[in-house]
Design an enzyme around this catalytic site. Structure first.
Site, PDB file in Angstrom:
ATOM      1  N   HIS A  43      32.564  49.462  46.648  1.00 40.73           N
ATOM      2  CA  HIS A  43      31.539  49.269  45.623  1.00 40.73           C
ATOM      3  C   HIS A  43      30.128  49.396  46.177  1.00 40.73           C
ATOM      4  CE1 HIS A  43      30.616  48.055  41.480  1.00 40.73           C
ATOM      5  NE2 HIS A  43      29.507  47.583  42.013  1.00 40.73           N
ATOM      6  N   ASP A  45      26.138  50.781  44.526  1.00 44.96           N
ATOM      7  CA  ASP A  45      25.429  51.178  43.304  1.00 44.96           C
ATOM      8  C   ASP A  45      24.301  52.169  43.575  1.00 44.96           C
ATOM      9  OD1 ASP A  45      26.387  49.454  40.879  1.00 44.96           O
ATOM     10  OD2 ASP A  45      26.333  48.064  42.557  1.00 44.96           O
ATOM     11  N   GLU A 143      32.248  50.683  36.396  1.00 38.68           N
ATOM     12  CA  GLU A 143      31.994  49.243  36.465  1.00 38.68           C
ATOM     13  C   GLU A 143      31.733  48.679  35.067  1.00 38.68           C
ATOM     14  OE1 GLU A 143      29.491  45.949  39.073  1.00 38.68           O
ATOM     15  OE2 GLU A 143      28.696  47.978  38.881  1.00 38.68           O
ATOM     16  N   HIS A 170      31.929  44.140  32.679  1.00 38.45           N
ATOM     17  CA  HIS A 170      30.815  43.864  33.586  1.00 38.45           C
ATOM     18  C   HIS A 170      30.383  42.430  33.304  1.00 38.45           C
ATOM     19  CE1 HIS A 170      26.688  44.319  35.405  1.00 38.45           C
ATOM     20  NE2 HIS A 170      27.520  44.622  36.395  1.00 38.45           N
ATOM     21  N   HIS A 215      34.314  40.605  38.084  1.00 37.99           N
ATOM     22  CA  HIS A 215      33.477  40.382  36.889  1.00 37.99           C
ATOM     23  C   HIS A 215      34.218  39.778  35.701  1.00 37.99           C
ATOM     24  CE1 HIS A 215      29.472  41.843  37.889  1.00 37.99           C
ATOM     25  NE2 HIS A 215      29.988  42.923  38.450  1.00 37.99           N
ATOM     26  N   HIS A 236      34.741  43.872  44.269  1.00 40.87           N
ATOM     27  CA  HIS A 236      33.623  43.222  44.959  1.00 40.87           C
ATOM     28  C   HIS A 236      33.524  41.762  44.533  1.00 40.87           C
ATOM     29  CE1 HIS A 236      32.019  44.849  41.242  1.00 40.87           C
ATOM     30  NE2 HIS A 236      30.817  44.354  41.402  1.00 40.87           N
ATOM     31  N   ASP A 348      28.674  45.974  47.613  1.00 35.97           N
ATOM     32  CA  ASP A 348      27.656  45.885  46.556  1.00 35.97           C
ATOM     33  C   ASP A 348      26.300  46.396  47.035  1.00 35.97           C
ATOM     34  OD1 ASP A 348      27.050  45.482  43.902  1.00 35.97           O
ATOM     35  OD2 ASP A 348      27.414  43.332  43.907  1.00 35.97           O
TER      36      ASP A 348
END
Length: 415
Positions: A43, A45, A143, A170, A215, A236, A348
């Site tokens: 993971h 971003d 995600e 999410h 999440h 994550h 992350d």
């Protein structure tokens, strides 16, 4: 007493000048293992930056700008990265689908722009082939299930375009699954998965798309494990036993995930992992809440402009960082509770505002290997954590999909 044969061997060695290989020091051993292992992270971003035509992934950037670029990925020994396909809560009018498609395209375009350095893979064989070629292997994870906008054909199209996991929610509920939120747990919307949510999980199994329970609410977690025929991942998430946060997994969850054959990929964000740093981070965000809300209102979903504005704030007032030792506590705990076959890396990077000192950019990944070895974990276990555990789970998901696809087709969904 030295046996005669051994004595002769010893004399022979002295006469011909045998030299015993030097013993490795701790740093040399850690780097050798790290460089030789497949290092896989589920993971990051960074994806919106790939949509910026002026962003050069092959150039070195400052960590205040981006945590992953090609030079630092090479230095950090990163071999495989799942890039997050994330958009905000804009479901209902096709916008989430369109924005997700643009993010997916950006990952494919990254490989097209840097063909000698980056390749997109869609299965374990492709991952191993790309690593053997010395390329940074890219995969994708959606995600948030809101991006399919309640349509199974969209889920199937995401798979066809290379997406290999989907996080069921999410930070907000979907129409078919409850989220944990990112702070205090959200009030239940459905009590876990709805019947359509179960159908989503089963279709992911059939496709060979990993079900991701980071999440999600606790009840969604349990419902997803019950519904899935394949192993489930947490892309994550960390351990509630170290820091009690709803984004983390309880010991019962860790055991159940392992029993299912899945992997918990440990999140590095101190706001979720570090009991000392987390209150300081919360205070920082509380102090800057009016500015941040103004920027959200101003830039909406323009991640690049919003990120640049945040960078100006953090340059004057950095977000507090956490401790690498505390992060290693999460690895220790999950290895003891879930087991050595069920723990991996879910950084992350570029998705949160703070990381542990000593692990706040991709070039520093060897510090994690060094820390795990220093805590007594064997080379074999460390190699599993760095990448082999996720590859095993992904292989099992592929095998379940092959079996399900060979069975008679179910009646078509009305969704």
């Amino acid at each position: 007493m030295i046996r005669p044969a051994a004595c002769g061997l010893l004399v022979g060695c002295v006469l011909v000048g045998c030299v015993r290989p030097p013993l490795e020091d701790a740093d040399t051993r850690a780097l050798r293992i790290h460089r030789d292992a497949i290092v896989l992270d589920t993971h990051a971003d960074t994806t919106p930056r790939f949509q910026d035509p002026s962003f050069d992934f092959a150039a070195r950037h400052d960590k205040s700008d981006v945590r992953i670029d090609l030079p630092r990925a090479r230095e950090g020994g990163l071999d495989v990265q799942f890039w997050s396909i994330w958009v905000g809560n804009v479901q209902g009018d096709g916008r989430a689908i369109r924005e997700a498609m643009e993010r997916i395209d950006a990952v494919w375009e990254l490989a097209r722009r840097y063909p000698n350095d980056v390749v997109v893979a869609t299965d374990v064989a492709g991952i191993r082939r790309g690593v053997a070629e010395g390329k940074l292997v890219s995969l994708m994870g959606v995600e948030g299930g809101h991006m399919i906008e309640n349509k199974l054909p969209v889920l199937r199209d995401f798979y066809r375009l290379g997406v290999r996991y989907m996080t069921l929610t999410h930070a907000f509920h979907t129409d078919w699954a409850d989220s944990a939120g990112t702070g205090q747990p959200l009030p239940p919307g459905h009590g876990g998965l709805t019947p359509f949510g179960v159908e989503v999980v089963r279709e992911m199994n059939r496709l060979g798309m990993m079900v991701d329970v980071s999440h999600v609410s606790d009840q969604t977690f349990w419902d997803a494990l019950k519904a899935s025929e394949a192993p489930v991942i947490a892309s994550h998430s960390s351990c509630r036993a170290i820091y009690d946060h709803p984004r983390n997994l309880s010991d019962d969850m860790l055991r159940a995930l392992a029993q299912k054959g899945g992997v918990v990929m440990i999140n590095y964000y101190p706001g979720y992992t570090d009991p000392v740093a987390a209150p300081k981070i919360a205070e920082w965000y509380g102090r800057h809440a009016p500015e941040l809300q103004k920027l959200r209102d101003q830039y909406g979903s323009d991640v690049q402009k919003f990120g640049a504005a945040i960078k100006a704030i953090t340059a004057q007032d950095p977000v507090p960082q956490g401790s690498l030792e505390t992060l290693l506590d999460h690895f220790d705990h999950s290895l003891r509770v879930a087991g050595e076959d069920h723990v991996g890396l879910g950084s992350d990077f570029d998705g949160v505002g703070s990381f542990p000192v000593g692990l706040d950019e991709v070039s520093l990944l060897p510090n994690l290997t060094r820390g795990l070895l220093a805590r007594g974990w064997s080379e074999a276990v460390v190699r599993k954590v760095l990448g082999e555990n996720l590859l095993r789970t992904m292989s099992e998901v592929e095998a379940v999909a092959a079996r399900l696809r060979s069975e008679p087709a179910a009646p078509p969904s009305r969704q």
